[in-house]
Write a protein that holds these residues in place. Structure first.
Motif, mmCIF file in Angstrom:
data_model
loop_
_atom_site.group_PDB
_atom_site.id
_atom_site.type_symbol
_atom_site.label_atom_id
_atom_site.label_comp_id
_atom_site.label_asym_id
_atom_site.label_seq_id
_atom_site.Cartn_x
_atom_site.Cartn_y
_atom_site.Cartn_z
ATOM 1 N N THR A 24 0.823 -1.222 0.000
ATOM 2 C CA THR A 24 0.000 0.000 0.000
ATOM 3 C C THR A 24 0.852 1.265 0.000
ATOM 4 O O THR A 24 1.948 1.291 0.583
ATOM 5 N N GLY A 25 0.322 2.275 -0.657
ATOM 6 C CA GLY A 25 1.009 3.568 -0.710
ATOM 7 C C GLY A 25 1.227 4.138 0.679
ATOM 8 O O GLY A 25 2.159 4.900 0.918
ATOM 9 N N TYR A 26 0.374 3.746 1.602
ATOM 10 C CA TYR A 26 0.492 4.252 2.973
ATOM 11 C C TYR A 26 1.867 3.916 3.559
ATOM 12 O O TYR A 26 2.378 4.634 4.405
ATOM 13 N N HIS A 84 1.039 14.049 5.770
ATOM 14 C CA HIS A 84 0.097 12.934 5.860
ATOM 15 C C HIS A 84 0.404 12.035 7.068
ATOM 16 O O HIS A 84 1.553 11.927 7.489
ATOM 17 N N ASP A 143 4.502 16.280 2.345
ATOM 18 C CA ASP A 143 3.747 15.892 1.149
ATOM 19 C C ASP A 143 4.250 16.760 -0.005
ATOM 20 O O ASP A 143 4.559 17.945 0.211
ATOM 21 N N ASP A 202 6.404 12.772 0.102
ATOM 22 C CA ASP A 202 5.285 11.869 -0.146
ATOM 23 C C ASP A 202 4.532 12.434 -1.347
ATOM 24 O O ASP A 202 3.813 13.422 -1.227
ATOM 25 N N ALA A 218 2.176 11.012 -3.240
ATOM 26 C CA ALA A 218 1.022 10.169 -3.572
ATOM 27 C C ALA A 218 0.073 10.847 -4.563
ATOM 28 O O ALA A 218 -0.451 10.208 -5.474
ATOM 29 N N HIS A 219 -0.141 12.159 -4.395
ATOM 30 C CA HIS A 219 -1.123 12.851 -5.244
ATOM 31 C C HIS A 219 -0.500 13.486 -6.483
ATOM 32 O O HIS A 219 -1.208 14.105 -7.271
ATOM 33 N N THR A 256 2.456 6.032 -4.839
ATOM 34 C CA THR A 256 1.390 5.026 -4.831
ATOM 35 C C THR A 256 0.882 4.826 -6.253
ATOM 36 O O THR A 256 0.963 5.747 -7.081
ATOM 37 N N SER A 304 -2.311 3.818 -6.438
ATOM 38 C CA SER A 304 -3.757 3.753 -6.191
ATOM 39 C C SER A 304 -4.492 5.029 -6.580
ATOM 40 O O SER A 304 -5.716 5.076 -6.504
ATOM 41 N N LYS A 305 -3.759 6.048 -6.996
ATOM 42 C CA LYS A 305 -4.436 7.305 -7.306
ATOM 43 C C LYS A 305 -4.385 7.544 -8.832
ATOM 44 O O LYS A 305 -5.131 6.913 -9.554
HETATM 45 C C1 LIG Z 1 -0.487 12.125 0.994
HETATM 46 C C2 LIG Z 1 -0.858 10.673 1.024
HETATM 47 N N1 LIG Z 1 0.103 9.758 1.201
HETATM 48 C C3 LIG Z 1 -0.176 8.448 1.223
HETATM 49 C C4 LIG Z 1 -1.461 7.977 1.077
HETATM 50 C C5 LIG Z 1 -1.733 6.512 1.115
HETATM 51 O O1 LIG Z 1 -1.787 5.980 -0.162
HETATM 52 P P1 LIG Z 1 -2.673 4.698 -0.466
HETATM 53 O O2 LIG Z 1 -4.090 5.120 -0.273
HETATM 54 O O3 LIG Z 1 -2.334 4.341 -1.859
HETATM 55 O O4 LIG Z 1 -2.278 3.656 0.523
HETATM 56 C C6 LIG Z 1 -2.494 8.883 0.913
HETATM 57 C C7 LIG Z 1 -3.869 8.355 0.768
HETATM 58 O O5 LIG Z 1 -4.838 8.702 0.567
HETATM 59 C C8 LIG Z 1 -2.194 10.265 0.870
HETATM 60 O O6 LIG Z 1 -3.163 11.182 0.714
#
Ligand SMILES: Cc1ncc(COP(=O)(O)O)c(C=O)c1O
Length: 384
Positions: A90-92, A116, A160, A190, A192-193, A233, A235-236
């Motif tokens: 997971t991206g988390y 985040h 972020d 980070d 992710a977005h 990630t 996932s977005k």
């Molecule tokens: C800034 C940020 N980092 C990491 C994540 C986690 O990514 P993922 O939802 O792919 O696990 C999110 C999730 O929404 C996020 O907004």
């Protein structure tokens, strides 16, 4: 827990999304390239699932290296212009994967106060002291570093790249300049977005800021600047699922050696991986998707500005609108929803002010007509 049946998603997220039995024109979530329901991705995922089953039931240190996982890593490396990449559940966990790989190379962590949750988890788990600086404020970062980095202590700064609700870009260049004063420093972003969505070729906020992408996730210290690391990630924007860290061979091999997410946990389900590999291919075959996303973002931002609403002029597909009153924002959200258009009003989020704000997510496959419907809906709701 009882979830509101009107908020249960019943289709893939996309420009039109079924929620609670109704088909909405959807400007929410994070599917920026509009790929989550793409038939070729779903076909690849289904075929992968049928061939490999739900999961490998063993870690990658043993026999968990199925071909779809390796394909994702090869294609992500190609997209990001890196030698290799690490793909995980997971991206988390992306920030944790990187911070764990940097263990022993930093003495304290300094985080944007609005970073985040996953960034905070990552630095707290490192066991090093954690300090905060005012969100997106290089002067505040400078002040915290001056106070805490005594006796040559090496800071790891974490932020972020794009903030999830505000849609603001972190001032990475300014941080970079501040960090030049701290030998051995590192900056973890980070993104992710931003990966797949921001930057001329979709390489995210580092590309957008003009910092040296070639040094990202390589452990190379650029001239006097901090080492740069990017957590991502799929996932977005990429329409898939799972965390991604593209980087140099050495850096990724080091992750394999130290990361529990490689050594002691199942990898992503191979079916999901097969879908992600196809998604990455599609983005590389159609770079126009990213330009279309930028065009759509410009269209929505300009349209809102023409309505007299203050919105920043950035290429980020998350558009945050803060109107005069909370009541006005709630009304706009409710009026649009009645008309079948979904946007989010967030009363509270770490990087929003006391009134909260409306969050609009723009997708590459929102058509002009859809965006006009959104803007007209906004205009109507604000007038009445
Ligand atoms: C800034 C940020 N980092 C990491 C994540 C986690 O990514 P993922 O939802 O792919 O696990 C999110 C999730 O929404 C996020 O907004």
């Amino acid at each position: 827990m009882n979830f509101d049946p009107e908020k249960i998603m019943q289709s893939a997220p996309g420009p039109y999304t079924m929620i609670g039995g109704r088909r909405y024109l959807y400007f929410m979530g994070t599917g920026y390239l509009g790929l989550h329901g793409h038939p070729e991705i779903l076909k690849a995922a289904c075929e992968g699932m049928m061939k490999y089953g739900m999961g490998s039931a063993t870690s990658r240190r043993a026999f968990g290296n199925s071909q779809p996982i390796l394909d994702v890593e090869a294609k992500a490396a190609q997209f990001f212009g890196k030698e290799d990449s690490f793909y995980f559940m997971t991206g988390y966990l992306s920030n944790s994967v990187i911070v764990q790989a940097l263990d022993g190379t930093f003495d304290l962590a300094v985080a944007d106060e609005s970073a985040h949750y996953s960034a905070y988890d990552a630095v707290h788990l490192s066991g090093r002291p954690v300090y905060k600086f005012i969100s997106r404020d290089p002067a505040s970062l400078d002040a915290v570093l001056r106070e805490q980095c005594t006796e040559g202590k090496r800071p790891l700064v974490i932020t972020d790249g794009v903030f999830p609700v505000l849609g603001a870009l972190a001032p990475l260049r300014e941080y970079y300049e501040v960090l030049k004063n701290y030998p051995g420093s590192a900056m973890v972003i980070d993104d992710a977005h931003a990966l797949g969505a921001v930057g001329p070729t979709g390489r995210g906020s580092v590309e957008q800021s003009g910092l040296p992408w070639e040094t990202v996730n390589t452990n190379v210290q650029p001239d006097n600047g901090p080492r740069l690391f990017v957590a991502g990630t799929l996932s977005k924007a990429f329409g898939g699922f799972g965390g991604i860290v593209p980087g140099s061979k050495d850096f990724i091999s080091h992750i394999h050696e130290v990361s529990p997410y490689f050594r002691a946990a199942n990898p992503v389900s191979p079916g999901v991986a097969a879908g992600c590999a196809r998604a990455l291919e599609l983005v590389m075959e159609n770079p126009g998707m990213i330009t279309q996303l930028h065009d759509n973002t410009r269209f929505v931002r300009t349209g809102l500005r023409e309505l007299g609403i203050e919105v920043a002029d950035t290429p980020v597909p998350i558009v945050c609108v803060v109107l005069e009153t909370v009541e006005m924002m709630k009304k706009v959200q409710a009026d649009l929803m009645k008309k079948g258009i979904l946007i989010a009003y967030n009363p509270k989020y770490s990087d929003l002010g006391p009134k909260g704000g409306i969050r609009i997510a723009v997708f590459a496959n929102h058509t002009q007509d859809m965006m006009v419907q959104l803007l007209e809906g906004f205009a109507r709701a604000m007038k009445n």
